[in-house]
Design an enzyme around this catalytic site. Structure first.
Site, PDB file in Angstrom:
ATOM      1  N   ASP A  90      47.437  43.505  18.832  1.00 53.49           N
ATOM      2  CA  ASP A  90      46.717  44.751  19.105  1.00 53.49           C
ATOM      3  C   ASP A  90      45.203  44.558  19.177  1.00 53.49           C
ATOM      4  O   ASP A  90      44.434  45.484  18.941  1.00 53.49           O
ATOM      5  CB  ASP A  90      47.078  45.809  18.056  1.00 53.49           C
ATOM      6  CG  ASP A  90      48.497  46.323  18.248  1.00 53.49           C
ATOM      7  OD1 ASP A  90      48.907  46.478  19.415  1.00 53.49           O
ATOM      8  OD2 ASP A  90      49.196  46.548  17.248  1.00 53.49           O
ATOM      9  N   ASP A 151      54.230  47.860  23.319  1.00 52.71           N
ATOM     10  CA  ASP A 151      52.841  48.265  23.082  1.00 52.71           C
ATOM     11  C   ASP A 151      51.844  47.284  23.697  1.00 52.71           C
ATOM     12  O   ASP A 151      50.721  47.667  24.064  1.00 52.71           O
ATOM     13  CB  ASP A 151      52.537  48.332  21.577  1.00 52.71           C
ATOM     14  CG  ASP A 151      53.560  49.064  20.741  1.00 52.71           C
ATOM     15  OD1 ASP A 151      54.757  49.017  21.085  1.00 52.71           O
ATOM     16  OD2 ASP A 151      53.176  49.659  19.721  1.00 52.71           O
TER      17      ASP A 151
END
Length: 377
Positions: A90, A151
């Site tokens: 991320d 994601d």
């Protein structure tokens, strides 16, 4: 100009300004009893607060927001230098919305170099054996060593950007191959999606799909589907490869077709529905922002255009009318009924900072054409 959008943005700007004083040098994550839980820049979500500050600055030109945003970038510089809680994919969420945003807005060279170093950090998660970016944990981790997660499609723009900025094609090559793997293994034949997929860490042989936050391994976690809608549209923007645009289109149609009557998603499309089933307003906020990106790439006479425009309008109006805190001036969050991880019991019905960010991004893009920080403008 739509008064609904401008009123919602005004409310969001006022709340964000009040939160600057509330949060100080800390970062909001999810809420508990209506109050955001704060951390010292140690979570995967912390870039969203920076992004909200930059969006508010661009919308208002109020230096209060820019000063607060620049302070967060200094915090992200320290985080990267000290390698604090960065053993995951991320990095794009963290640095696209903080350092890259500062480069886009201020033209700050130090912010650009910080963003490039962040891209190097993400690139280090490339696993040659299976041709993917490992989502969580160190290389060879017995549980997560072979895991990719949908994601990550929203982290790939950091790599595409780094190639464009440095002239080094390696970043974009890795991003494109990972996007291909995601398209092949995370997106199902009916245009729904797995949350995660696993490969053998030694051979790279594909093993199968699963979930971490969804209803079950074969279900469609709505936030995962949302990441796919937006993420594949961004891969198309950078690569101009039509199959990414087509995948975004197909996943968006699936998402909109599966929505309930009020046009805001439950937390999983396959969860049993009753009066206690949790929503995920953040999934619908992500899709609203993603639909604006998708529509940017569709010609005026595209046969799907009116369907997507109508879905965007209905979803965003419902978020404003039924989920926003516009009538709660003291609220910290912008939209209620977001969920982090329902079955795990992690903030199943709360404010989420990513939901607030994408809600605001969609509104300011619709109202003023401010497109967020996933790419240079």
């Amino acid at each position: 100009m739509d008064n609904v959008w401008s009123a919602a943005i005004h409310d969001a700007v006022q709340k964000t300004k009040a939160n600057i004083a509330r949060y100080g040098d800390q970062f909001p994550h999810v809420s508990k009893n209506g109050t955001y839980l704060l951390n010292d820049n140690t979570d995967w979500t912390d870039g969203f607060w920076s992004g909200m500050l930059w969006l508010c600055y661009e919308y208002t030109q109020d230096e209060t927001f820019a000063e607060a945003a620049r302070k967060t970038v200094q915090s992200f510089k320290q985080r990267l230098e000290q390698n604090v809680a960065l053993d995951h994919h991320d990095i794009g969420f963290l640095y696209s919305l903080s350092a890259k945003a500062q480069w886009i807005i201020d033209g700050d060279e130090e912010a650009k170099q910080l963003t490039i170093r962040a891209a190097d950090k993400l690139l280090s998660r490339w696993r040659e054996e299976g041709q993917y970016i490992q989502a969580w944990g160190p290389k060879g981790d017995p549980k997560n060593g072979g895991r990719i997660i949908i994601d990550c499609l929203m982290n790939l723009p950091l790599l595409y950007w780094a190639s464009n900025t440095t002239g080094n094609p390696r970043y974009a090559e890795v991003a494109r191959i990972h996007a291909e793997q995601s398209r092949r293994y995370l997106v199902r034949g009916d245009d729904s999606s797995y949350h995660t997929f696993h490969f053998d860490t030694d051979t790279g042989i594909p093993i199968g799909g699963s979930t971490h936050q969804g209803y079950n391994n074969g279900s469609t976690w709505t936030r995962g589907q949302a990441w796919g809608v937006y993420g594949f549209a961004l891969s198309y923007r950078y690569t101009q490869e039509q199959h990414y645009l087509e995948t975004s289109r197909r996943m968006a149609r699936y998402f909109l077709t599966e929505l309930p009557e009020d046009d805001v998603a439950y937390w999983d499309f396959n969860a049993a529905i009753d009066e206690n089933t949790k929503r995920d307003s953040s999934a619908s906020a992500i899709v609203a922002a993603g639909l604006l990106e998708l529509l940017d790439h569709l010609p005026a006479d595209d046969p799907d255009r009116s369907f997507f425009e109508d879905g965007l309008d209905r979803s965003l109006r419902s978020l404003v009318a039924n989920y926003s805190t516009m009538n709660q001036p003291e609220a910290e969050g912008l939209i209620e009924h977001g969920s982090y991880a329902v079955l795990l019991g992690h903030s199943p019905d709360d404010f989420t900072i990513w939901g607030d960010y994408y809600y605001l991004e969609a509104l300011v893009r619709l109202e003023k054409g401010i497109k967020g920080y996933w790419y240079e403008r």
